[in-house]
Design a protein around this motif. Structure first.
Motif, PDB file in Angstrom:
ATOM      1  N   HIS A  83       0.974  -1.248   0.014  1.00  0.00           N
ATOM      2  CA  HIS A  83      -0.114  -0.002  -0.022  1.00  0.00           C
ATOM      3  C   HIS A  83       0.971   1.095   0.047  1.00  0.00           C
ATOM      4  O   HIS A  83       1.917   1.280   0.781  1.00  0.00           O
ATOM      5  N   VAL A  84       0.588   2.188  -1.028  1.00  0.00           N
ATOM      6  CA  VAL A  84       1.348   3.386  -0.911  1.00  0.00           C
ATOM      7  C   VAL A  84       0.525   4.575  -0.752  1.00  0.00           C
ATOM      8  O   VAL A  84      -0.714   4.708  -1.429  1.00  0.00           O
ATOM      9  N   PHE A  85       0.862   5.509   0.334  1.00  0.00           N
ATOM     10  CA  PHE A  85      -0.025   6.648   0.751  1.00  0.00           C
ATOM     11  C   PHE A  85       1.253   7.682   0.430  1.00  0.00           C
ATOM     12  O   PHE A  85       2.024   8.029   0.982  1.00  0.00           O
ATOM     13  N   ALA A  86       0.832   8.567  -0.559  1.00  0.00           N
ATOM     14  CA  ALA A  86       1.856   9.540  -1.145  1.00  0.00           C
ATOM     15  C   ALA A  86       0.954  10.851  -0.951  1.00  0.00           C
ATOM     16  O   ALA A  86       0.010  11.235  -1.444  1.00  0.00           O
ATOM     17  N   LEU A  87       1.498  11.713   0.072  1.00  0.00           N
ATOM     18  CA  LEU A  87       0.813  12.924   0.498  1.00  0.00           C
ATOM     19  C   LEU A  87       1.599  13.884  -0.263  1.00  0.00           C
ATOM     20  O   LEU A  87       2.625  14.283  -0.096  1.00  0.00           O
ATOM     21  N   TYR A  88       0.979  14.900  -1.070  1.00  0.00           N
ATOM     22  CA  TYR A  88       1.519  15.993  -1.730  1.00  0.00           C
ATOM     23  C   TYR A  88       0.898  17.296  -1.220  1.00  0.00           C
ATOM     24  O   TYR A  88      -0.259  17.356  -0.921  1.00  0.00           O
TER      25      TYR A  88
ATOM     26  N   ASP B  78      -9.479  16.713   0.010  1.00  0.00           N
ATOM     27  CA  ASP B  78     -10.216  16.766   1.171  1.00  0.00           C
ATOM     28  C   ASP B  78     -11.862  16.880   0.881  1.00  0.00           C
ATOM     29  O   ASP B  78     -12.366  17.383   0.149  1.00  0.00           O
ATOM     30  N   ALA B  79     -12.429  15.884   1.733  1.00  0.00           N
ATOM     31  CA  ALA B  79     -13.800  15.645   1.577  1.00  0.00           C
ATOM     32  C   ALA B  79     -14.700  17.044   2.262  1.00  0.00           C
ATOM     33  O   ALA B  79     -14.306  17.494   3.403  1.00  0.00           O
ATOM     34  N   GLN B  80     -15.707  17.469   1.555  1.00  0.00           N
ATOM     35  CA  GLN B  80     -16.207  18.495   2.083  1.00  0.00           C
ATOM     36  C   GLN B  80     -17.324  18.276   3.171  1.00  0.00           C
ATOM     37  O   GLN B  80     -17.797  17.082   3.151  1.00  0.00           O
TER      38      GLN B  80
ATOM     39  N   PRO C  96      -7.547  18.575   7.475  1.00  0.00           N
ATOM     40  CA  PRO C  96      -7.421  18.682   6.195  1.00  0.00           C
ATOM     41  C   PRO C  96      -6.085  18.907   5.500  1.00  0.00           C
ATOM     42  O   PRO C  96      -5.325  19.345   6.288  1.00  0.00           O
ATOM     43  N   MET C  97      -5.965  18.625   4.330  1.00  0.00           N
ATOM     44  CA  MET C  97      -4.779  18.675   3.561  1.00  0.00           C
ATOM     45  C   MET C  97      -4.890  20.365   2.903  1.00  0.00           C
ATOM     46  O   MET C  97      -3.558  20.642   2.766  1.00  0.00           O
ATOM     47  N   GLY C  98      -5.867  20.753   2.930  1.00  0.00           N
ATOM     48  CA  GLY C  98      -5.877  22.211   2.447  1.00  0.00           C
ATOM     49  C   GLY C  98      -5.974  22.285   0.959  1.00  0.00           C
ATOM     50  O   GLY C  98      -6.103  21.237   0.320  1.00  0.00           O
ATOM     51  N   ASP C  99      -6.151  23.725   0.557  1.00  0.00           N
ATOM     52  CA  ASP C  99      -6.299  23.940  -1.028  1.00  0.00           C
ATOM     53  C   ASP C  99      -5.359  23.317  -1.782  1.00  0.00           C
ATOM     54  O   ASP C  99      -5.501  23.088  -3.077  1.00  0.00           O
ATOM     55  N   ASP C 100      -4.128  22.916  -1.293  1.00  0.00           N
ATOM     56  CA  ASP C 100      -3.075  22.874  -2.331  1.00  0.00           C
ATOM     57  C   ASP C 100      -2.640  21.288  -1.909  1.00  0.00           C
ATOM     58  O   ASP C 100      -1.690  20.501  -2.743  1.00  0.00           O
TER      59      ASP C 100
END
Length: 102
Positions: free
Chosen positions: A3-8, A43-45, A53-57
């Protein structure tokens, strides 16, 4: 299973461009031997209060591979190298977690 979770975190205002490039590359990734899942998420609303939240970017790419050999082949595939080259200047931060099932 891998499993790969890549956070950008894209540079401000660049997330949609990165996701556009990623979406164009997705069919090639999904066609790779051993690819069981591959998708981007934002992000889910209206999520419950437990959300960070990850935020807008920000966004996350989730991948699931049959085994580590398939993931290694993916990481070195020409279309993945091209994706990284085409998005490098658009991405401010990337954290990749490669994990196995327990």
């Amino acid at each position: 299973m891998v499993h790969v979770f890549a956070l950008y975190k894209a540079h401000p205002g660049m997330r949609s461009k990165v996701l556009e490039i990623l979406s164009a590359n997705t069919p090639a990734v999904k066609a790779e031997p051993g690819c069981l899942a591959y998708f981007a998420s934002i992000d889910a609303q209206h999520a419950p209060g437990l959300q960070t939240p990850m935020g807008d970017d920000g966004f996350i790419v989730y991948e699931r591979w049959a085994d580590m050999d398939a993931f290694h082949a993916h990481a070195n595939a020409p279309h993945v190298i091209t994706y990284r080259d085409n998005t490098r200047a658009l991405i401010a931060q990337r954290t990749v977690h490669v994990m196995t099932s327990v």
